[in-house]
Scaffold this motif. Structure first.
Motif, short mmCIF file in Angstrom:
data_model
loop_
_atom_site.label_atom_id
_atom_site.label_comp_id
_atom_site.label_asym_id
_atom_site.label_seq_id
_atom_site.Cartn_x
_atom_site.Cartn_y
_atom_site.Cartn_z
N ILE A 76 -11.44 11.64 1.16
CA ILE A 76 -10.77 11.72 0.01
C ILE A 76 -9.40 11.54 0.60
CG2 ILE A 76 -9.53 13.20 -1.51
CD1 ILE A 76 -12.35 14.58 -1.74
N ILE A 77 -8.82 11.94 1.58
CA ILE A 77 -7.40 11.36 1.99
C ILE A 77 -7.27 10.29 2.20
CG2 ILE A 77 -5.79 11.89 3.80
CD1 ILE A 77 -6.88 14.84 4.04
N VAL A 78 -8.12 9.32 2.81
CA VAL A 78 -8.05 8.10 2.94
C VAL A 78 -8.20 7.32 1.76
CG1 VAL A 78 -9.30 6.12 4.02
CG2 VAL A 78 -9.10 7.88 5.27
N ALA A 79 -8.90 7.68 0.87
CA ALA A 79 -8.86 7.16 -0.60
C ALA A 79 -7.74 7.07 -1.09
CB ALA A 79 -10.11 7.74 -1.11
N ILE A 80 -7.01 8.12 -1.21
CA ILE A 80 -5.89 8.40 -1.89
C ILE A 80 -4.61 7.73 -1.06
CG2 ILE A 80 -3.82 10.38 -2.08
CD1 ILE A 80 -6.17 12.39 -2.58
N GLY A 81 -4.61 7.71 0.10
CA GLY A 81 -3.79 6.65 0.78
C GLY A 81 -3.78 5.33 0.40
N ILE A 82 -5.04 4.77 0.18
CA ILE A 82 -5.07 3.47 0.00
C ILE A 82 -4.72 3.11 -1.33
CG2 ILE A 82 -7.11 1.56 -0.30
CD1 ILE A 82 -8.54 2.82 2.01
N LEU A 83 -5.19 4.08 -2.53
CA LEU A 83 -4.68 4.01 -3.70
C LEU A 83 -3.25 4.03 -3.88
CD1 LEU A 83 -7.41 6.04 -5.57
CD2 LEU A 83 -7.25 3.63 -5.63
N THR A 84 -2.75 4.76 -3.06
CA THR A 84 -1.08 5.10 -3.11
C THR A 84 -0.33 3.74 -2.53
OG1 THR A 84 -1.42 7.42 -2.75
CG2 THR A 84 0.80 6.29 -2.13
N LEU A 85 -0.90 3.01 -1.52
CA LEU A 85 -0.46 1.87 -1.06
C LEU A 85 -0.74 0.70 -1.84
CD1 LEU A 85 -1.43 2.06 2.77
CD2 LEU A 85 0.86 2.12 1.64
N PHE A 86 -1.59 0.70 -2.62
CA PHE A 86 -1.81 -0.28 -3.98
C PHE A 86 -1.12 -0.15 -4.80
CE2 PHE A 86 -4.64 -1.78 -7.18
CZ PHE A 86 -4.73 -3.05 -6.84
N SER A 87 -0.88 1.05 -5.27
CA SER A 87 0.06 1.27 -6.46
C SER A 87 1.38 1.23 -5.99
CB SER A 87 -0.13 3.00 -7.05
OG SER A 87 0.28 3.66 -5.97
N ILE A 88 1.86 1.42 -4.84
CA ILE A 88 3.24 0.78 -4.32
C ILE A 88 3.36 -0.77 -4.36
CG2 ILE A 88 4.95 0.74 -2.37
CD1 ILE A 88 3.79 3.80 -1.65
N LEU A 89 2.24 -1.37 -3.81
CA LEU A 89 2.46 -3.01 -3.82
C LEU A 89 2.54 -3.48 -5.45
CD1 LEU A 89 2.20 -5.53 -2.47
CD2 LEU A 89 -0.34 -5.40 -2.74
N ILE A 90 1.77 -2.60 -6.31
CA ILE A 90 1.84 -3.15 -7.61
C ILE A 90 2.95 -3.03 -7.99
CG2 ILE A 90 1.00 -2.89 -10.10
CD1 ILE A 90 -1.90 -2.33 -8.76
N GLN A 91 3.50 -1.64 -8.06
CA GLN A 91 5.00 -1.57 -8.59
C GLN A 91 5.99 -2.18 -8.14
OE1 GLN A 91 6.39 2.63 -7.94
NE2 GLN A 91 7.95 2.47 -9.30
N TYR A 92 6.02 -2.73 -6.86
CA TYR A 92 6.89 -3.59 -6.16
C TYR A 92 6.67 -4.93 -6.83
CZ TYR A 92 8.87 -6.77 -3.05
OH TYR A 92 9.74 -7.90 -2.43
N LEU A 93 5.61 -5.47 -7.00
CA LEU A 93 5.34 -6.83 -7.81
C LEU A 93 5.83 -6.72 -9.07
CD1 LEU A 93 1.81 -7.70 -6.06
CD2 LEU A 93 4.08 -8.67 -5.45
N VAL A 94 5.66 -5.57 -9.79
CA VAL A 94 6.11 -5.68 -11.35
C VAL A 94 7.68 -5.53 -11.28
CG1 VAL A 94 5.83 -4.31 -13.26
CG2 VAL A 94 3.74 -4.90 -12.20
N THR A 95 8.09 -4.84 -10.41
CA THR A 95 9.31 -4.58 -10.80
C THR A 95 10.39 -5.27 -9.77
OG1 THR A 95 9.36 -2.81 -9.13
CG2 THR A 95 9.10 -2.25 -11.22
N ARG A 96 9.87 -6.29 -9.10
CA ARG A 96 10.78 -6.95 -8.35
C ARG A 96 11.75 -7.89 -8.64
NH1 ARG A 96 6.97 -11.23 -5.47
NH2 ARG A 96 5.93 -12.35 -7.19
N TYR A 97 11.59 -8.17 -10.40
CA TYR A 97 12.59 -9.14 -10.72
C TYR A 97 13.61 -8.34 -11.92
CZ TYR A 97 9.30 -12.88 -9.06
OH TYR A 97 8.32 -13.39 -8.29
N ILE A 98 13.30 -7.18 -11.67
CA ILE A 98 14.27 -6.22 -12.52
C ILE A 98 15.61 -6.07 -11.79
CG2 ILE A 98 14.61 -3.94 -13.73
CD1 ILE A 98 11.80 -4.00 -14.21
#
Length: 122
Positions: A76-98
């Motif tokens: 569960i900890i590894v899954a949470i870590g992977i999901l967290t990194l994935f969400s950080i990447l998505i947030q970076y890609l979405v907000t990089r032009y703001i």
């Protein structure tokens, strides 16, 4: 007997195991007391002998603690870590032009992720 069991349970960190350990050890002591009484011991002497046979409650509790250690849910900890990194990447890609918001949101998300992992690791 209750003092013996209390001392034994104080050595065991996994609180979920306390009830089952309590009943199991109490059952063993009661069986030994019954056997001792069947061998013509008084009830008090039978209880003292049974507790003596069980050994030091601290040492017995420490040994049982090693058997009943709480386990970390690593999957569960590894899954949470992977999901967290994935969400950080998505947030970076979405907000990089703001303009001006990008750095704040990205740092804020990473800070929250670090706090979440440090709280859950305890």
């Amino acid at each position: 007997m209750e003092e013996y069991l209390k001392t034994l349970l104080e050595q065991i960190r996994c609180k979920k195991a306390h009830a089952s350990i309590y009943h199991e050890i109490r059952g063993h002591i009661e069986e030994q007391v019954a056997d001792n009484i069947a061998e013509d011991m008084s009830k008090d002497d039978a209880l003292k002998a049974a507790l003596n046979d069980m050994g030091d409650p601290v040492q017995t509790g420490v040994e049982m603690d090693q058997l009943h250690r709480p386990q970390m849910a690593w999957r569960i900890i590894v899954a949470i870590g992977i999901l967290t990194l994935f969400s950080i990447l998505i947030q970076y890609l979405v907000t990089r032009y703001i303009p001006d918001n990008n750095a704040y949101f990205f740092r804020h998300h990473i800070f929250n992720a670090i706090i979440s992992f440090s709280v859950n690791a305890k």
